[in-house]
Each structure stands twice: as structure tokens, then as C-alpha cells.
Design an enzyme around this catalytic site. Structure first.
Site, PDB file in Angstrom:
ATOM      1  N   CYS A   1      13.287  11.702   6.478  1.00 27.39           N
ATOM      2  CA  CYS A   1      12.944  11.162   7.931  1.00 27.39           C
ATOM      3  C   CYS A   1      14.674  11.236   8.531  1.00 27.39           C
ATOM      4  O   CYS A   1      14.469  11.388   9.769  1.00 27.39           O
ATOM      5  CB  CYS A   1      12.615   9.716   7.809  1.00 27.39           C
TER       6      CYS A   1
ATOM      7  N   LYS B   1       0.819  -1.021  -0.111  1.00 24.01           N
ATOM      8  CA  LYS B   1      -0.088   0.181  -0.143  1.00 24.01           C
ATOM      9  C   LYS B   1       0.891   1.148  -0.040  1.00 24.01           C
ATOM     10  O   LYS B   1       1.444   1.524   1.227  1.00 24.01           O
ATOM     11  CB  LYS B   1      -0.947  -0.017   1.285  1.00 24.01           C
TER      12      LYS B   1
ATOM     13  N   GLU C   1       9.889   1.320  10.680  1.00 20.60           N
ATOM     14  CA  GLU C   1      10.928   2.561  10.325  1.00 20.60           C
ATOM     15  C   GLU C   1       9.928   3.844  10.456  1.00 20.60           C
ATOM     16  O   GLU C   1       9.158   4.227   9.632  1.00 20.60           O
ATOM     17  CB  GLU C   1      11.391   2.695   8.638  1.00 20.60           C
TER      18      GLU C   1
ATOM     19  N   GLU D   1       9.268  16.159  15.279  1.00 21.15           N
ATOM     20  CA  GLU D   1       9.423  16.110  13.744  1.00 21.15           C
ATOM     21  C   GLU D   1       8.670  16.855  13.097  1.00 21.15           C
ATOM     22  O   GLU D   1       7.103  16.885  13.003  1.00 21.15           O
ATOM     23  CB  GLU D   1       9.142  14.857  13.417  1.00 21.15           C
TER      24      GLU D   1
ATOM     25  N   GLY E   1       3.039   4.144  13.536  1.00 21.50           N
ATOM     26  CA  GLY E   1       3.555   2.966  13.661  1.00 21.50           C
ATOM     27  C   GLY E   1       3.098   2.511  15.086  1.00 21.50           C
ATOM     28  O   GLY E   1       2.847   1.514  15.042  1.00 21.50           O
TER      29      GLY E   1
HETATM   30  P1  NAD Z   1       2.036   8.219   7.917  1.00 19.24           P
HETATM   31  O1  NAD Z   1       2.482   7.593   9.117  1.00 19.24           O
HETATM   32  O2  NAD Z   1       0.942   9.400   7.820  1.00 19.24           O
HETATM   33  O3  NAD Z   1       1.610   7.407   6.728  1.00 19.24           O
HETATM   34  C1  NAD Z   1       2.469   6.298   6.276  1.00 19.24           C
HETATM   35  C2  NAD Z   1       1.782   5.161   5.646  1.00 19.24           C
HETATM   36  O4  NAD Z   1       0.784   4.504   6.458  1.00 19.24           O
HETATM   37  C3  NAD Z   1       0.830   5.822   4.493  1.00 19.24           C
HETATM   38  O5  NAD Z   1       0.626   4.619   3.333  1.00 19.24           O
HETATM   39  C4  NAD Z   1      -0.462   5.792   5.098  1.00 19.24           C
HETATM   40  O6  NAD Z   1      -1.791   5.597   4.271  1.00 19.24           O
HETATM   41  C5  NAD Z   1      -0.531   4.405   6.221  1.00 19.24           C
HETATM   42  N1  NAD Z   1      -1.326   4.623   7.209  1.00 19.24           N
HETATM   43  C6  NAD Z   1      -1.885   5.861   7.913  1.00 19.24           C
HETATM   44  N2  NAD Z   1      -2.554   5.435   8.929  1.00 19.24           N
HETATM   45  C7  NAD Z   1      -2.385   3.933   9.037  1.00 19.24           C
HETATM   46  C8  NAD Z   1      -2.742   2.963   9.913  1.00 19.24           C
HETATM   47  N3  NAD Z   1      -3.663   3.248  10.982  1.00 19.24           N
HETATM   48  N4  NAD Z   1      -2.465   1.799   9.730  1.00 19.24           N
HETATM   49  C9  NAD Z   1      -1.712   1.362   8.893  1.00 19.24           C
HETATM   50  N5  NAD Z   1      -1.130   2.137   7.827  1.00 19.24           N
HETATM   51  C10 NAD Z   1      -1.502   3.637   8.010  1.00 19.24           C
HETATM   52  O7  NAD Z   1       3.332   9.107   7.325  1.00 19.24           O
HETATM   53  P2  NAD Z   1       3.720  10.146   6.235  1.00 19.24           P
HETATM   54  O8  NAD Z   1       2.871  11.298   6.713  1.00 19.24           O
HETATM   55  O9  NAD Z   1       3.104   9.554   4.778  1.00 19.24           O
HETATM   56  O10 NAD Z   1       5.085  10.101   6.227  1.00 19.24           O
HETATM   57  C11 NAD Z   1       6.019  10.696   6.789  1.00 19.24           C
HETATM   58  C12 NAD Z   1       6.623   9.909   8.210  1.00 19.24           C
HETATM   59  O11 NAD Z   1       7.266   8.782   7.731  1.00 19.24           O
HETATM   60  C13 NAD Z   1       7.601  10.771   8.955  1.00 19.24           C
HETATM   61  O12 NAD Z   1       7.392  10.508  10.136  1.00 19.24           O
HETATM   62  C14 NAD Z   1       9.067  10.325   8.510  1.00 19.24           C
HETATM   63  O13 NAD Z   1       9.942  10.440   9.319  1.00 19.24           O
HETATM   64  C15 NAD Z   1       8.466   9.064   8.153  1.00 19.24           C
HETATM   65  N6  NAD Z   1       9.588   8.272   7.544  1.00 19.24           N
HETATM   66  C16 NAD Z   1      10.276   7.373   8.080  1.00 19.24           C
HETATM   67  C17 NAD Z   1      11.493   6.654   7.485  1.00 19.24           C
HETATM   68  C18 NAD Z   1      12.392   5.983   7.849  1.00 19.24           C
HETATM   69  O14 NAD Z   1      13.151   5.123   7.276  1.00 19.24           O
HETATM   70  N7  NAD Z   1      12.263   5.753   9.162  1.00 19.24           N
HETATM   71  C19 NAD Z   1      11.598   6.925   5.843  1.00 19.24           C
HETATM   72  C20 NAD Z   1      10.632   7.886   5.222  1.00 19.24           C
HETATM   73  C21 NAD Z   1       9.548   8.787   6.081  1.00 19.24           C
END
Ligand code: NAD
Length: 487
Positions: free
Chosen positions: A292, A183, A258, A390, A241
Site C-alpha cells: 500500500c 477475518k 487503512e 492504484e 473501505g
Molecule cells: P480488498 O478491499 O478487496 O479486501 C480487503 C479485505 O476486505 C479482505 O479481507 C476482503 O475479504 C474484505 N472485504 C471485501 N469486501 C468487503 C466488504 N464489503 N465488507 C467488509 N470486508 C470486505 O483489498 P485487497 O485487494 O485484499 O488488498 C489490497 C488493498 O489493500 C490495496 O488497496 C492496498 O493499498 C490496501 N492496503 C492498505 C494498507 C494500509 O495500511 N493502508 C495495507 C495493505 C493493503
């Protein structure tokens, strides 16, 4: 600044059981170009029943095979062909990523697409090296270990590096013999769909890889509770997460996460200041701060603080910001409106907390597009929200320090632990400080240097599990011990 009209890249559909098709509800949503705010195309809006179809397809492909039991040479051959296919479709993939994320085209061509092909090759090379071990078990029995895939892997990815973060999961999961349901983020699904097409054309059997587009609250949340998914590999925010881990406990599936970061970048008084400033700028503002592993907290020794800030502000004020399709552009827009709104909100929070705006601070632009200037706050103290939370946008907070001990204490003083860095010409200091920094990766006199052979992942609230490197494939394998009585 130019804002080119959206270019059509074709309507997105779900990819299930080797075929593109609409969602069960038939619902679609507009995918918006963040540089123009115009629609790029319609994307299928999947729901729980679509996820269920995708899981059943991946389940069949795993339980019936042949993917998990295919000879390593053949499985590797498919992965090599996928890498070739990515390279053949490089321009299409780069354009999709740039239109979807707002990331400069020079970067999507030069990094995102190139790295995606390389990661598939890296893990293809590992397929034939997945050895078990024979262990001493006495003269009358034979004991050995088998390394087996987990089953169906659910891969959930965020909006900032859609292609790369997907490939970081899909390539090792497939190399290990698993099947996958992916997804992508609802804001940036276009490269995931193209990748599905490339993978099918490379000969990946039907059902081994599936893509369900849709939102997190319904499709994403359904991954956690679906009994047919054996493991979830999640990249996204720390808040999501935590929710996902709690929800997944009911089906006891494996989860690796992650998560977010608030990287500290330390500049000591003995650093090569010119090199450190260039590196610090990239660390903070690369991908418009939507990284990130960004170095969004810059900790500078007080004796060089003012000089570093002056030099940084000069770079920030001269960097080319604009149309991501223009090859001269270094910083594009934020990837979606909510992200821009968040950045604007945090500028207000920083000012209200008493931080001083040294550079930037506004969108700096008239007309459409989610642009924001690179913004530098000085006079920041470690407990301020702008130094703790963040933001995931182009805001850098600068904090002075007087001793190495104080620098380490400030650096470690957030819940996060994803990436950190330091600039010094003293090898003893580099080694000692690197050992004390609580983060999954530490860069010395550089930032964001990656090799496919080197893993990354979080400490503390930045998550657990590792991606890339040999550690990356371990996340998709389990061990079986076999005893044979030879008496
Ligand atoms: P997000 O957590 O809002 O969404 C990430 C993904 O999770 C999306 O596909 C979203 O649709 C899905 N999602 C949302 N709610 C969910 C749920 N309840 N259950 C399962 N999936 C769900 O994050 P974002 O705004 O898309 O991305 C930014 C974040 O990602 C930042 O915090 C960034 O630091 C982090 N990030 C981490 C890494 C790493 O390697 N550690 C890499 C890139 C981004």
C-alpha cells in the site's frame, strides 16, 4: 525459474471459542499457491452464521471476562508468551506466508515473522502503562479518567501482508483489553489460523480471539451490520473501505480504515543518485508492488531524469524473479490471479494512454505462476490513469518535474495520501517539501523504514486512524470520566 510442488500445511478450519472446527455449511475452498497455481490445502468457507458464533464467543469473553479486567501484568504476560510462540513457530509461519502470498522466504523469515513477534512485545510493554489522569475539580470533588477497552473488535485484513497487518490490529486491541474476531483475506488465510493456535497455546482465554475465514461480500460485509461488534479495524482498498463505512453507520460502530495509496517518490537534482535509484526500486517493486505504501509514482528532476531511468531499468532487468522458496529470489509472483490480470490490464491502459514502456511489460515467463516483470513507464503525465489509480503491482510510472513547487503539486495531485518520499542532500529542501506533502508518512533518503514505535496511516482517500506506536493502541480505547463527591 523453478516451480516447486505445493507443500501441504494442513487443512484450515475456523477458530471460534478456543477451538478449530468446520464452518456451519461445511463448505471449503482450495487455497492456491501463486507460484505453482497448485492447491496448498482446503480452507473453511465461513458464512454469516459462523461470524455470528464468533461474535457471540468474543462478546461472552468480553462481558464475562476475565480478559478486560485481568491485571495488566497478567495480560501482558500472555502477550509476551504469544511473541515467544511466534518465534518458536517462525519457520512454519514463514513457509505458510510464502506459499500463500508468493513472497520470498528470506523476506517472510526476516521481516514478516520477526516483526509480528516484536509488535506483540511492543504492545505487551504498554499494557501496564495505560494510565488515566486526575484532573483539578475543586476541593470537594475528585475527578479522574479511566481508559477502557471498546468491546468486541472486528479486524479485517487484505492479502499482501497477512500476518503483519493482522498483528498490527490484534496486538494493540488485546493489549487494551478488547476481544477480537478476525477475518483474513480469502486468498491468504494460512498464517491467521496458525496465529490462533499460537495464541491459544500461550494461554489466551477462550473466545478472546476468533478467526472466521471466508469472502468479503458475505462474511466481511456481515461485520459492518453486526450489532455485537463495537469497532471495525479495516485494512484494504479504498472502494471497500467506503462501502464498509457506509454500512457500519447503521449500528454506529467505530471504524478505522487503512486504505489504498499511490505514493510519490521525488528525486531532486542534488540527490545521491545511486542510493536514490536503489531506494526507488525497492519502493516501487518490493513485494512485487503489492504494498500500500509503494512509491509507484517516481517524480524525477528533468536534469537527472534520463540517468535515473537508465539506472532503474538496469536494476529492474537484472533482479532475480522466481520461486519464492529459493533464497536467491527477490521478486516472487503476484499473490493471486486477479491481481496478475489487473497488472496486465494496466500495462494495456498505460500503452493506450501514450506512456512509453521503458522496461518489462509482460509476464516474462512460461508455465504456471502469477509472475510479472517489473515494469517501468516513462513519458507519463499526471492525469493518466496509470499515474492516478492504484495498480497494486509491479508497475512504476516516471514523471519529470522542473521546480520544487511543481514536484509537490504533482505529488499531491491524486486522491490518495498514504506514503511519500524524497531524495535530496539539502536539509532545508527536505524539511520544506516534507511539510508540504499530503501523506501520513514521508521518507527522506529512504523508503519503507518502520519502527514499532512509529505510527502510520492515511491522509485523504488513504483512510483514517493510525497503526503502530502509542497512537495504535488509542484506536482501541475509550475514556471514562469519574467524578467523586468528597464533600
Ligand atoms: P480488498 O478491499 O478487496 O479486501 C480487503 C479485505 O476486505 C479482505 O479481507 C476482503 O475479504 C474484505 N472485504 C471485501 N469486501 C468487503 C466488504 N464489503 N465488507 C467488509 N470486508 C470486505 O483489498 P485487497 O485487494 O485484499 O488488498 C489490497 C488493498 O489493500 C490495496 O488497496 C492496498 O493499498 C490496501 N492496503 C492498505 C494498507 C494500509 O495500511 N493502508 C495495507 C495493505 C493493503
Amino acid at each position: 525459474m523453478t516451480n516447486q510442488p505445493a507443500r501441504a500445511v494442513g487443512d484450515g478450519q475456523l477458530f471460534i471459542d478456543g477451538k478449530f472446527g468446520p464452518s456451519d455449511s461445511g463448505k471449503t475452498v482450495e487455497d492456491i499457491n501463486p507460484a505453482t497455481e497448485l492447491p496448498i490445502c482446503q480452507v473453511a468457507w465461513g458464512g454469516e452464521s459462523d461470524l455470528d458464533r464468533a461474535v457471540q464467543s468474543a462478546r461472552r469473553a468480553f462481558d464475562v471476562g476475565p480478559w478486560p479486567t485481568m491485571p495488566g501484568k497478567e495480560r501482558a504476560g500472555v502477550l509476551y508468551r504469544i511473541a515467544d510462540g511466534i518465534e518458536a513457530a517462525a519457520e512454519d509461519l514463514a513457509l505458510r506466508e510464502t506459499l500463500d502470498v508468493g513472497k520470498p522466504i528470506t523476506f517472510t523469515r526476516g521481516f514478516d515473522v520477526r516483526a509480528a513477534a516484536e509488535i506483540f512485545r511492543y504492545y505487551a510493554g504498554m499494557v501496564e502503562q495505560l494510565e488515566g489522569a486526575a484532573r483539578p475539580a475543586g476541593a470537594r470533588s475528585l475527578q479522574y479518567t479511566r481508559r477502557e477497552p471498546l468491546g468486541v473488535v472486528g479486524a479485517i485484513t487484505p492479502f499482501n501482508f497477512p500476518l503483519n497487518l493482522a498483528v498490527n490490529k490484534i496486538a494493540p486491541a488485546l493489549a487494551a483489553g478488547n476481544t477480537v474476531v478476525h477475518k483474513p483475506a480469502e486468498q491468504t488465510p494460512l498464517t491467521a489460523l496458525k496465529l490462533a493456535e499460537i495464541m491459544a497455546e500461550a494461554g489466551l482465554p477462550e473466545g478472546v480471539h476468533n478467526v472466521v475465514t471466508g469472502d468479503g461480500a458475505t462474511v466481511g460485509a456481515a461485520f459492518s451490520v453486526h450489532p455485537g461488534i463495537d469497532k471495525i479495524s479495516f485494512t484494504g482498498s479504498t472502494a471497500t473501505g467506503k462501502r464498509l463505512i457506509a454500512a457500519a453507520a447503521g449500528t454506529l460502530k467505530r471504524v478505522t480504515v487503512e486504505l489504498g495509496g499511490k505514493g510519490a517518490n521525488l528525486i531532486f537534482d542534488d540527490a545521491d543518485l545511486e542510493a536514490a535509484v536503489q531506494s526507488a526500486f525497492q519502493a516501487a517493486f518490493f513485494n512485487t508492488g503489492q504494498f500500500c505504501m509503494s512509491g509507484s509514482r517516481l517524480l524525477v528532476h528533468r536534469s537527472v531524469h534520463d540517468e535515473v531511468v537508465d539506472r532503474l531499468a538496469a536494476v529492474a532487468e537484472s533482479v532475480p524473479i522466481g520461486d519464492p522458496l529459493d533464497e536467491a529470489t527477490v521478486l516472487g509472483p503476484l499473490a493471486h490471479r486477479a491481481q496478475l490480470d489487473k497488472v496486465i490490464e494496466y500495462v494495456g491502459i498505460g500503452l493506450a494512454e501514450g506512456a512509453e514502456l521503458r522496461s518489462g511489460g509482460s509476464t516474462g515467463h512460461e508455465g504456471p505462476g502469477f509472475y510479472h516483470q517489473p515494469t517501468i513507464f516513462t513519458g507519463v503525465t499526471p492525469e493518466m490513469r496509470v499515474a492516478q489509480e492504484e495498480i497494486f503491482g509491479p508497475i512504476l510510472t516516471v514523471l519529470p518535474f522542473d521546480t520544487d513547487e511543481e514536484a509537490v503539486e504533482i505529488a499531491n495531485g491524486t486522491p490518495y495520501g498514504l506514503a511519500s518520499g524524497l531524495h535530496t542532500q539539502n536539509i532545508r529542501r527536505a524539511h520544506n517539501v516534507a511539510a508540504q506533502l499530503q501523506s501520513g508518512i514521508v521518507w527522506v533518503n529512504t523508503w519503507a523504514q518502520f519502527e514499532n514505535s512509529t505510527s502510520f496511516g492515511g491522509y485523504k482517500s488513504s483512510g483514517y486512524g493510525r497503526e503502530l506506536g502509542p497512537e495504535g493502541i488509542e484506536e482501541y480505547l475509550q475514556y471514562k470520566t469519574v467524578y467523586i463527591n468528597v464533600d
